[in-house]
Design an enzyme around this catalytic site. Structure first.
Site, PDB file in Angstrom:
ATOM      1  N   ASP A  11      41.937  44.162  48.618  1.00  0.00           N
ATOM      2  CA  ASP A  11      41.002  43.310  49.368  1.00  0.00           C
ATOM      3  C   ASP A  11      41.378  43.315  50.844  1.00  0.00           C
ATOM      4  O   ASP A  11      40.513  43.429  51.702  1.00  0.00           O
ATOM      5  CB  ASP A  11      41.059  41.833  48.933  1.00  0.00           C
ATOM      6  N   ASP A  53      30.753  37.363  33.046  1.00  0.00           N
ATOM      7  CA  ASP A  53      31.564  36.563  33.964  1.00  0.00           C
ATOM      8  C   ASP A  53      30.738  36.293  35.233  1.00  0.00           C
ATOM      9  O   ASP A  53      30.710  37.114  36.140  1.00  0.00           O
ATOM     10  CB  ASP A  53      32.793  37.438  34.305  1.00  0.00           C
ATOM     11  N   GLU A 102      46.872  36.140  33.760  1.00  0.00           N
ATOM     12  CA  GLU A 102      45.540  35.515  33.684  1.00  0.00           C
ATOM     13  C   GLU A 102      44.790  36.065  32.475  1.00  0.00           C
ATOM     14  O   GLU A 102      44.339  37.216  32.484  1.00  0.00           O
ATOM     15  CB  GLU A 102      44.791  35.827  34.987  1.00  0.00           C
ATOM     16  N   HIS A 125      43.905  40.455  46.374  1.00  0.00           N
ATOM     17  CA  HIS A 125      44.386  41.697  45.768  1.00  0.00           C
ATOM     18  C   HIS A 125      44.805  42.595  46.936  1.00  0.00           C
ATOM     19  O   HIS A 125      44.202  42.526  48.008  1.00  0.00           O
ATOM     20  CB  HIS A 125      43.284  42.447  45.031  1.00  0.00           C
TER      21      HIS A 125
HETATM   22  C1  XUL Z   1      38.518  38.914  37.054  1.00  0.00           C
HETATM   23  C2  XUL Z   1      39.395  37.940  37.729  1.00  0.00           C
HETATM   24  C3  XUL Z   1      40.287  38.484  38.796  1.00  0.00           C
HETATM   25  C4  XUL Z   1      41.643  37.860  38.792  1.00  0.00           C
HETATM   26  C5  XUL Z   1      42.612  38.513  39.759  1.00  0.00           C
HETATM   27  O1  XUL Z   1      37.687  38.369  36.110  1.00  0.00           O
HETATM   28  O2  XUL Z   1      39.348  36.771  37.443  1.00  0.00           O
HETATM   29  O3  XUL Z   1      39.660  38.345  40.012  1.00  0.00           O
HETATM   30  O4  XUL Z   1      41.577  36.507  39.105  1.00  0.00           O
HETATM   31  O5  XUL Z   1      42.742  39.857  39.561  1.00  0.00           O
HETATM   32 CO    CO Z   2      40.378  35.078  38.129  1.00  0.00          CO
END
Ligand code: XUL
Ligand code: CO
Length: 441
Positions: free
Chosen positions: A106, A309, A234, A103
């Site tokens: 990051d 998660d 995603e 990101h």
């Molecule tokens: C959050 C997630 C993120 C994405 C990128 O659950 O998976 O890290 O992969 O923003």
């Molecule tokens: Co992800």
């Protein structure tokens, strides 16, 4: 080989074969070994996630930092960012992986103004470019963090305030620029805050139209600068938002179709997001792949006893095998890869744990690849499926699929032929066959 942050390894992790007792070796992953028509490295396209591996602190809901990383010791945020990047390239080189993902926030700290954040990012992109050239490591994908800053609490593209939308759009412009500059092969949109908490303050149609507009603006920008990377969405059903618009693969595909975005996006499927959505990893992969839209994978796993998660490293060979069958059948992930969006547990505090975690994930997917290739080469399971549907390839079934049969025709045909004879789906036999393949490698 440079050793500053990871003294536990003086050289790269080596393939030593399955009888090796060295935990810092690969038992299965042998990057140059040919499987089918490609090397293992070409099939698997492993990637390290910058945020978990280098920025992760082991924090959970009940406690702060548990990891004390040697690259986070200096006070100035830009000094820390530089040390972190140096550590990242040392780690990825030693692991022998070709790709990484990040990101914007990051790799470079957020400044006090938007322009300062942009300047920080540009400086870190220059450093990343030099390190990529020196090591041969490539960028699988870049993305923008549109969820951490409190301005995004009520959404980024779906925020009710156009001022916030504009901030998010400007941030994405810079993140695409950074990805383009570094030769990124994809760019990811994960809408962490694109959803809602309560309908009492939410206009669903308005928010989804905003999201679509935002994505169209990104597509236009991509074309205007000649960025050739694949755009990926995603899906995730919840967390941080209670309801997220891109909640699973099928919902995201419908959204893309409804807003004329289908041809410009593929999906990045994450295992833990699939299970949070009440699906299996392979279900989400299969749905995306069936639509010709499986672009990349965030390879991790959740914990079925926990409802959040957990982003654990993948260790489940059964699941990795089913995933690799789908990936091999669509002839690979193209510009995508297997990105370890995963973190070691809070108690795994040493830097060597980062190696153990990645080595385990890589060997798990390599075993999945080997077993999947065997399943496909033997054709036994495929044969079962095609036989199961063969009544649609000739006779009345073929006429049905060609569109030449009416409900009246079906009635006449059924009166003439009588009731159908039920046939077994043979699930248990097929599960036994799969288990036999799993034991072969
Ligand atoms: C959050 C997630 C993120 C994405 C990128 O659950 O998976 O890290 O992969 O923003
Ligand atoms: Co992800």
């Amino acid at each position: 080989m440079k050793t500053k942050y990871f003294p536990e390894l003086k050289d790269t992790v080596k393939y030593e074969g399955k009888d090796s007792k060295n935990p810092l070796s690969f038992k299965y992953y042998n990057p140059s070994r040919i499987i089918g028509e490609k090397t293992m490295a070409e099939h698997l396209r492993f990637s390290v996630a910058y945020w978990h591996t280098f920025m992760g602190t082991g924090t959970d809901m009940f406690g702060g930092t548990a990891f004390s990383r040697p690259w986070t010791q200096r006070n100035d945020p830009m000094d820390r960012a530089k040390d972190t990047m140096e550590a990242a390239f040392e780690f990825i080189t030693k692991l022998g992986v070709q790709y990484y993902c990040f990101h914007d926030r990051d790799i470079a700290p957020e400044g006090t103004t938007f322009s300062e954040s942009t300047k920080n990012l540009q400086q870190m992109v220059t450093m990343a470019k030099e390190l990529q050239q020196a090591t041969g490591i490539k960028l699988l994908w870049g993305t923008a963090n549109l969820f951490g800053n409190s301005i995004y609490t009520q959404g980024a593209a779906t925020n009710p305030d156009a001022h916030v939308f504009a901030h998010a759009a400007a941030q994405v412009k810079n993140a695409i620029d950074a990805t383009h500059e570094l030769g990124g092969e994809n760019y990811v949109f994960w809408g962490g805050r694109e959803g809602y908490e309560t309908l009492l303050n939410t206009n669903l149609n308005q928010e989804q139209e905003q999201l679509a507009r935002f994505l169209h603006m990104a597509v236009d920008y991509k074309k205007s600068i000649g960025f050739k990377g694949q755009f990926l969405i995603e899906p995730k059903p919840c967390e941080p938002m209670k309801h997220q618009y891109d909640s699973d693969a099928a919902t995201t595909l419908s959204f893309l179709r409804a807003y004329d975005l289908f041809d410009d996006f593929k999906l990045n499927i994450e295992a833990n997001h699939a299970t949070l959505a009440g699906h299996t990893f392979e279900h989400e992969l299969a749905v995306a792949s069936a639509a010709g839209r499986l672009g990349s994978v965030d390879a991790n796993r959740g914990d079925l006893l926990l409802g959040w998660d957990t982003d654990q490293f993948p260790t489940d060979i059964y699941s990795a095998t089913l995933a690799m069958v789908i990936i091999l059948k669509q002839n690979g992930l193209g510009s995508g890869g297997l990105n370890f969006d995963a973190k070691p547990r809070r108690a795994s505090i040493d830097t060597v744990d980062l190696f153990h975690a990645h080595i385990g994930g890589m060997d798990t997917f390599t075993r999945g690849l080997l077993i999947a290739q065997k399943i496909i080469d033997d054709g036994l399971l495929d044969q079962f499926i095609s036989t199961r549907y063969e009544s649609f390839s000739d006779g009345f079934g073929k006429q049905i699929m060609a569109g030449g049969v009416t409900l009246e025709d079906a009635e006449k045909w059924i009166i003439d032929k009588g009731n159908p004879i039920p046939k077994s789906g043979r699930q248990e036999m097929l599960e036994n066959i799969l288990n036999d393949y799993l034991a072969m490698i």
